[in-house]
Motif scaffolding. Structure first.
Motif, PDB file in Angstrom:
ATOM      1  N   ALA A  59       1.256  -1.204   0.018  1.00 56.14           N
ATOM      2  CA  ALA A  59      -0.030   0.580   0.265  1.00 56.14           C
ATOM      3  C   ALA A  59       1.098   1.186   0.318  1.00 56.14           C
ATOM      4  CB  ALA A  59      -0.822   0.310   0.793  1.00 56.14           C
ATOM      5  N   LEU A  60       2.097   1.490   0.747  1.00 52.84           N
ATOM      6  CA  LEU A  60       2.726   2.002   0.447  1.00 52.84           C
ATOM      7  C   LEU A  60       3.878   2.649  -0.375  1.00 52.84           C
ATOM      8  CD1 LEU A  60       4.164   2.167   4.479  1.00 52.84           C
ATOM      9  CD2 LEU A  60       2.593   3.786   3.411  1.00 52.84           C
ATOM     10  N   TYR A  61       4.144   1.811  -1.081  1.00 52.24           N
ATOM     11  CA  TYR A  61       5.434   1.578  -1.968  1.00 52.24           C
ATOM     12  C   TYR A  61       5.295   1.236  -3.164  1.00 52.24           C
ATOM     13  CZ  TYR A  61       8.592   2.210   2.063  1.00 52.24           C
ATOM     14  OH  TYR A  61       9.032   2.679   3.078  1.00 52.24           O
TER      15      TYR A  61
ATOM     16  N   GLU B 109      15.305   4.866  -0.197  1.00 53.91           N
ATOM     17  CA  GLU B 109      14.083   4.230   0.925  1.00 53.91           C
ATOM     18  C   GLU B 109      13.522   4.262   0.229  1.00 53.91           C
ATOM     19  OE1 GLU B 109      17.120   6.042   2.578  1.00 53.91           O
ATOM     20  OE2 GLU B 109      16.243   6.930   1.000  1.00 53.91           O
ATOM     21  N   GLY B 110      12.950   5.010  -0.948  1.00 47.52           N
ATOM     22  CA  GLY B 110      11.107   4.233  -1.757  1.00 47.52           C
ATOM     23  C   GLY B 110      11.348   3.442  -2.591  1.00 47.52           C
ATOM     24  N   LEU B 111      13.104   2.645  -3.310  1.00 48.80           N
ATOM     25  CA  LEU B 111      12.947   2.314  -4.006  1.00 48.80           C
ATOM     26  C   LEU B 111      13.106   1.152  -3.457  1.00 48.80           C
ATOM     27  CD1 LEU B 111      13.475   1.141  -7.465  1.00 48.80           C
ATOM     28  CD2 LEU B 111      15.516   2.061  -7.362  1.00 48.80           C
ATOM     29  N   GLU B 112      13.489   1.021  -2.607  1.00 48.12           N
ATOM     30  CA  GLU B 112      13.252   0.415  -1.220  1.00 48.12           C
ATOM     31  C   GLU B 112      12.365  -1.006  -0.332  1.00 48.12           C
ATOM     32  OE1 GLU B 112      15.727  -1.288   2.795  1.00 48.12           O
ATOM     33  OE2 GLU B 112      15.946   1.133   2.427  1.00 48.12           O
ATOM     34  N   GLY B 113      11.394   0.425  -0.528  1.00 43.87           N
ATOM     35  CA  GLY B 113      10.887   0.050  -0.027  1.00 43.87           C
ATOM     36  C   GLY B 113       9.771  -1.189  -1.179  1.00 43.87           C
TER      37      GLY B 113
ATOM     38  N   GLY C 243      24.103  -0.133  -2.776  1.00 43.17           N
ATOM     39  CA  GLY C 243      25.008   0.740  -4.058  1.00 43.17           C
ATOM     40  C   GLY C 243      24.255   1.708  -5.000  1.00 43.17           C
ATOM     41  N   LEU C 244      22.666   1.425  -4.274  1.00 42.99           N
ATOM     42  CA  LEU C 244      22.214   2.824  -4.613  1.00 42.99           C
ATOM     43  C   LEU C 244      22.417   3.741  -3.876  1.00 42.99           C
ATOM     44  CD1 LEU C 244      18.910   0.782  -5.102  1.00 42.99           C
ATOM     45  CD2 LEU C 244      19.878   1.436  -7.231  1.00 42.99           C
ATOM     46  N   ARG C 245      22.520   3.936  -3.006  1.00 39.74           N
ATOM     47  CA  ARG C 245      22.728   5.297  -2.455  1.00 39.74           C
ATOM     48  C   ARG C 245      24.547   5.214  -2.734  1.00 39.74           C
ATOM     49  NH1 ARG C 245      20.709   2.892   3.745  1.00 39.74           N
ATOM     50  NH2 ARG C 245      18.717   3.821   3.266  1.00 39.74           N
ATOM     51  N   ARG C 246      25.538   4.884  -3.040  1.00 41.50           N
ATOM     52  CA  ARG C 246      26.367   5.102  -3.460  1.00 41.50           C
ATOM     53  C   ARG C 246      26.132   5.426  -4.834  1.00 41.50           C
ATOM     54  NH1 ARG C 246      29.520   0.879  -2.172  1.00 41.50           N
ATOM     55  NH2 ARG C 246      29.050  -0.532  -3.958  1.00 41.50           N
TER      56      ARG C 246
ATOM     57  N   VAL D 141      13.534   7.506 -11.420  1.00 41.33           N
ATOM     58  CA  VAL D 141      12.743   6.132 -11.388  1.00 41.33           C
ATOM     59  C   VAL D 141      11.546   6.217 -12.300  1.00 41.33           C
ATOM     60  CG1 VAL D 141      11.699   4.213 -10.671  1.00 41.33           C
ATOM     61  CG2 VAL D 141      13.343   5.407  -8.983  1.00 41.33           C
ATOM     62  N   SER D 142      11.665   5.037 -14.166  1.00 34.21           N
ATOM     63  CA  SER D 142      10.597   5.139 -15.166  1.00 34.21           C
ATOM     64  C   SER D 142       9.265   4.097 -15.050  1.00 34.21           C
ATOM     65  CB  SER D 142      11.129   5.797 -16.485  1.00 34.21           C
ATOM     66  OG  SER D 142      11.933   7.432 -15.995  1.00 34.21           O
ATOM     67  N   PHE D 143       8.840   4.273 -14.723  1.00 31.43           N
ATOM     68  CA  PHE D 143       7.261   2.644 -14.831  1.00 31.43           C
ATOM     69  C   PHE D 143       6.846   3.273 -16.249  1.00 31.43           C
ATOM     70  CE2 PHE D 143       8.782   3.109  -9.849  1.00 31.43           C
ATOM     71  CZ  PHE D 143       8.587   1.869  -9.341  1.00 31.43           C
ATOM     72  N   PRO D 144       7.002   2.020 -16.983  1.00 26.84           N
ATOM     73  CA  PRO D 144       6.108   2.074 -17.841  1.00 26.84           C
ATOM     74  C   PRO D 144       5.052   1.209 -17.515  1.00 26.84           C
ATOM     75  CG  PRO D 144       8.110  -0.075 -17.624  1.00 26.84           C
ATOM     76  CD  PRO D 144       7.573   0.880 -16.611  1.00 26.84           C
TER      77      PRO D 144
END
Length: 271
Positions: free
Chosen positions: A25-27, A217-221, A247-250, A259-262
């Motif tokens: 529901a959140l992410y 944190e959003g992508l992690e969720g 790795g993402l933070r780095r 972030v793109s969603f198709p």
């Protein structure tokens, strides 16, 4: 190995792990008003009534709730009791734990049937037969909504995410093959069901790409809601996400990710 949660039909509930429904529901991405508006416009053009909409695989209500603004009654069906416990409520919306192949509807009574980010889990011949049974003849409308795997910017972050989705979870492999943690065929979803022959009239396809800024944190969720990831942990595998997040933070540095969603939409009508 942990005990798997159980769905309403007695099978494994891939979306019923601890806190997974709340995370969903959140992410999970939200369908754009543009895409949802196209569903309503198509239904209007086909002369569909506004009495009953059924949302199959409704999850926590991402499509169920918006449809309540357009239909007198909306029925959300999901096999995951945990998802339904976290579903958004509305006065004209009813949720039921149930089976996509045995919907609690009389023959020819449904004005609109939606299915969002769910159809790649199903036996399509059985499901299409049930859709055909419940839709009103001549005016009943069928809508498939979904989104394939996202792309991430900057490129260094895309490489990290791609490795997680493809190399770790096996998103490019068939279920049951070595290296694939998915119980569904993600290739169907990522191809937007391009090879599927839909047994409906006036089939139309739409695509919308939605790009948004997102904290790591959003992508992690979002990644934590993936059924393959949760199944991997339930099987006792080591958690790959701490290294992925690092790795993402780095890659992102101090900037948010892009972030793109198709998103895609497939529409059809019962002849």
């Amino acid at each position: 190995k942990k005990l798997e949660p159980v769905a309403a039909d007695g099978g494994k509930d891939q979306f019923g792990h601890a806190d997974q429904a709340k995370g969903y529901a959140l992410y999970r991405p939200r369908y754009t008003s543009e895409l949802l508006g196209k569903v309503v416009t198509y239904a209007t053009e086909r002369g569909a009534g506004r009495d009953l909409a059924v949302d199959v695989g409704c999850g926590t209500g991402q499509v169920t709730i918006p449809m309540a603004a357009h239909f007198a009654r909306v029925l959300g069906i999901d096999r995951s009791p945990k998802q339904l416990e976290s579903a958004t409520q509305a006065p004209t919306v009813e949720y039921q734990a149930g089976d996509a192949y045995a919907l609690p509807c009389e023959d020819g009574t449904v004005d609109l049937l939606t299915i969002a980010q769910t159809m790649h889990w199903l036996d399509l011949d059985r499901f299409f037969a049930e859709v055909t049974r419940v839709l009103k003849p001549g005016t009943g409308v069928f809508a498939v909504l979904g989104y394939g795997i996202c792309s991430v910017h900057p490129p260094e972050a895309q490489a990290v995410f791609h490795q997680f989705y493809i190399d770790t979870l096996g998103g490019d492999k068939a279920p049951g093959t070595p290296g694939c943690w998915w119980d569904c065929d993600r290739r169907l979803l990522d191809s937007q069901f391009a090879a599927v022959d839909f047994p409906f009239a006036s089939v139309a396809r739409e695509q919308v790409v939605d790009e948004q800024e997102m904290a790591v944190e959003g992508l992690e969720g979002y990644m934590r809601t993936m059924s393959a990831y949760r199944g991997m942990l339930a099987a006792g595998a080591a958690d790959p996400l701490p290294a992925v997040v690092q790795g993402l933070r780095r890659a992102a540095g101090d900037a948010p990710l892009r972030v793109s969603f198709p998103y895609f939409l497939i529409l059809g009508a019962k002849a």
